[in-house]
Design a protein around this motif. Structure first.
Motif, short mmCIF file in Angstrom:
data_model
loop_
_atom_site.label_atom_id
_atom_site.label_comp_id
_atom_site.label_asym_id
_atom_site.label_seq_id
_atom_site.Cartn_x
_atom_site.Cartn_y
_atom_site.Cartn_z
N TRP A 76 -9.57 -1.79 0.51
CA TRP A 76 -10.49 -0.46 0.09
C TRP A 76 -11.78 -0.45 0.73
CZ3 TRP A 76 -10.92 4.18 -1.98
CH2 TRP A 76 -12.00 4.66 -2.59
N HIS A 77 -12.30 -1.76 0.53
CA HIS A 77 -13.90 -1.69 1.11
C HIS A 77 -13.91 -1.54 2.71
CE1 HIS A 77 -15.51 -2.49 -2.83
NE2 HIS A 77 -14.57 -3.72 -3.03
N ALA A 78 -12.92 -2.04 3.23
CA ALA A 78 -12.82 -1.90 4.71
C ALA A 78 -12.91 -0.47 5.11
CB ALA A 78 -11.71 -2.63 5.35
N ARG A 79 -11.96 0.26 4.54
CA ARG A 79 -11.67 1.85 4.73
C ARG A 79 -12.69 2.64 4.47
NH1 ARG A 79 -6.95 5.19 5.02
NH2 ARG A 79 -5.89 3.46 5.84
N GLY A 96 -0.60 3.09 -10.81
CA GLY A 96 -1.72 2.21 -10.87
C GLY A 96 -1.24 0.65 -11.28
N VAL A 97 -0.03 0.40 -11.28
CA VAL A 97 0.51 -0.84 -11.29
C VAL A 97 0.71 -1.63 -10.06
CG1 VAL A 97 2.51 -2.07 -12.15
CG2 VAL A 97 1.83 0.06 -13.44
N LEU A 98 0.23 -2.86 -10.03
CA LEU A 98 0.32 -3.68 -8.73
C LEU A 98 1.79 -3.97 -8.48
CD1 LEU A 98 -2.06 -6.67 -9.49
CD2 LEU A 98 -2.14 -5.06 -7.35
N PRO A 99 2.34 -3.60 -7.44
CA PRO A 99 3.76 -3.56 -6.92
C PRO A 99 4.13 -5.18 -6.71
CG PRO A 99 2.59 -2.42 -5.38
CD PRO A 99 1.56 -2.80 -6.38
N MET A 100 4.24 -6.05 -7.75
CA MET A 100 4.56 -7.25 -7.62
C MET A 100 6.11 -7.53 -7.16
SD MET A 100 1.63 -9.10 -7.69
CE MET A 100 2.27 -10.89 -7.75
N PRO A 146 -4.78 6.61 -2.28
CA PRO A 146 -5.18 6.76 -3.71
C PRO A 146 -4.18 5.63 -4.62
CG PRO A 146 -3.26 8.35 -2.74
CD PRO A 146 -3.90 7.54 -1.70
N GLY A 147 -3.01 4.96 -4.03
CA GLY A 147 -2.47 4.05 -4.95
C GLY A 147 -3.38 2.82 -5.03
N ILE A 148 -4.06 2.46 -3.92
CA ILE A 148 -5.13 1.29 -3.99
C ILE A 148 -6.38 1.71 -5.24
CG2 ILE A 148 -7.01 -0.07 -2.86
CD1 ILE A 148 -5.45 0.14 -0.30
N ARG A 149 -6.70 2.92 -5.02
CA ARG A 149 -7.89 3.27 -5.79
C ARG A 149 -7.49 3.18 -7.25
NH1 ARG A 149 -12.60 1.98 -5.51
NH2 ARG A 149 -12.31 1.41 -7.79
N ILE A 155 0.67 -1.03 0.01
CA ILE A 155 0.07 -0.11 0.04
C ILE A 155 0.87 1.34 0.07
CG2 ILE A 155 -1.60 1.28 1.24
CD1 ILE A 155 -2.74 -1.57 2.20
N ASP A 156 1.97 1.13 0.58
CA ASP A 156 2.84 2.30 0.95
C ASP A 156 3.53 2.69 -0.44
OD1 ASP A 156 2.03 2.77 3.47
OD2 ASP A 156 3.94 1.85 4.25
N THR A 157 3.93 1.57 -1.33
CA THR A 157 4.55 1.39 -2.27
C THR A 157 3.54 2.27 -3.50
OG1 THR A 157 6.13 -0.28 -1.92
CG2 THR A 157 5.71 0.39 -4.13
N ALA A 158 2.26 1.63 -3.55
CA ALA A 158 1.31 2.02 -4.37
C ALA A 158 0.97 3.75 -4.25
CB ALA A 158 0.09 1.30 -4.44
N ASP A 159 0.97 4.07 -2.98
CA ASP A 159 0.65 5.30 -2.71
C ASP A 159 1.84 6.27 -3.14
OD1 ASP A 159 -1.74 4.99 -2.04
OD2 ASP A 159 -1.20 5.14 0.35
#
Length: 180
Positions: free
Chosen positions: A53-56, A26-30, A88-91, A17-21
């Motif tokens: 996302w849904h929990a938040r 918008g790329v999955l940080p695999m 925002p990264g998750i979204r 999540i931190d990496t995505a943010d």
């Protein structure tokens, strides 16, 4: 899953999540260390991110409804926009992979997830009472308004003081009716 494995998975997910943010691409940080071993596939990782996302979103909906319970649609729109600003990264990842999934299984899962979210938003906003296509469209409109930054007025709470008038209590009114 052991307790240690559960916590390790949570730590890896928070790093994702931190990496995505940070990246906001918008790329999955695999490529994050531990992701391939912990999640195994893109679908597993995006599923975990969607759950976050849904929990938040659910938590933000609850907070908004406590703050402004009279305008349900405004509360839900604001909750969605707040959640998108918080993660925002998750979204961006969910949006990108919903629009361009890597395979048919991901397409089906993300499409179903999006439609269920729309129905939930419509129901909580008081725009629908079922799981129909019109309910999903109403929820989609709420999401579209939140994305567009459509200003949602927050109702102002005002208190009016009425001149002190002696109003009979319920018991007094019942006595008056019985006496008549």
């Amino acid at each position: 899953m052991t307790w240690n494995a559960f916590h390790h998975r949570g730590e890896i997910l928070q790093t994702v999540i931190d990496t995505a943010d940070a990246r906001l691409d918008g790329v999955l940080p695999m490529d994050v260390p531990g992701v391939p071993e912990t999640f195994g596939s893109e679908l597993d990782l995006i599923g975990a991110l969607a759950l976050k996302w849904h929990a938040r979103l659910s938590g933000n909906i609850e907070r908004e409804l406590m703050a402004q319970p009279m305008d349900l649609e405004a509360a839900i729109t604001n909750a969605w926009a707040t959640t998108a600003a918080e993660v925002p990264g998750i979204r961006m990842i969910i949006d990108r992979y919903t629009d361009a999934p890597s395979d048919a299984e991901m397409a089906a899962a993300l499409t179903k997830s999006r439609e269920m979210e729309w129905v939930k938003l419509a129901r909580v906003a008081g725009l629908a009472s079922d799981d129909s296509t019109p309910a999903a469209r109403a929820g989609e409109r709420v999401t579209r308004n939140a994305r567009a930054g459509v200003p949602v007025p927050v109702p102002e709470v005002t208190t009016t003081i009425v001149d002190a008038v002696a109003t009979p209590s319920l018991v007094d009114r019942i006595r008056a009716v019985l006496a008549a």
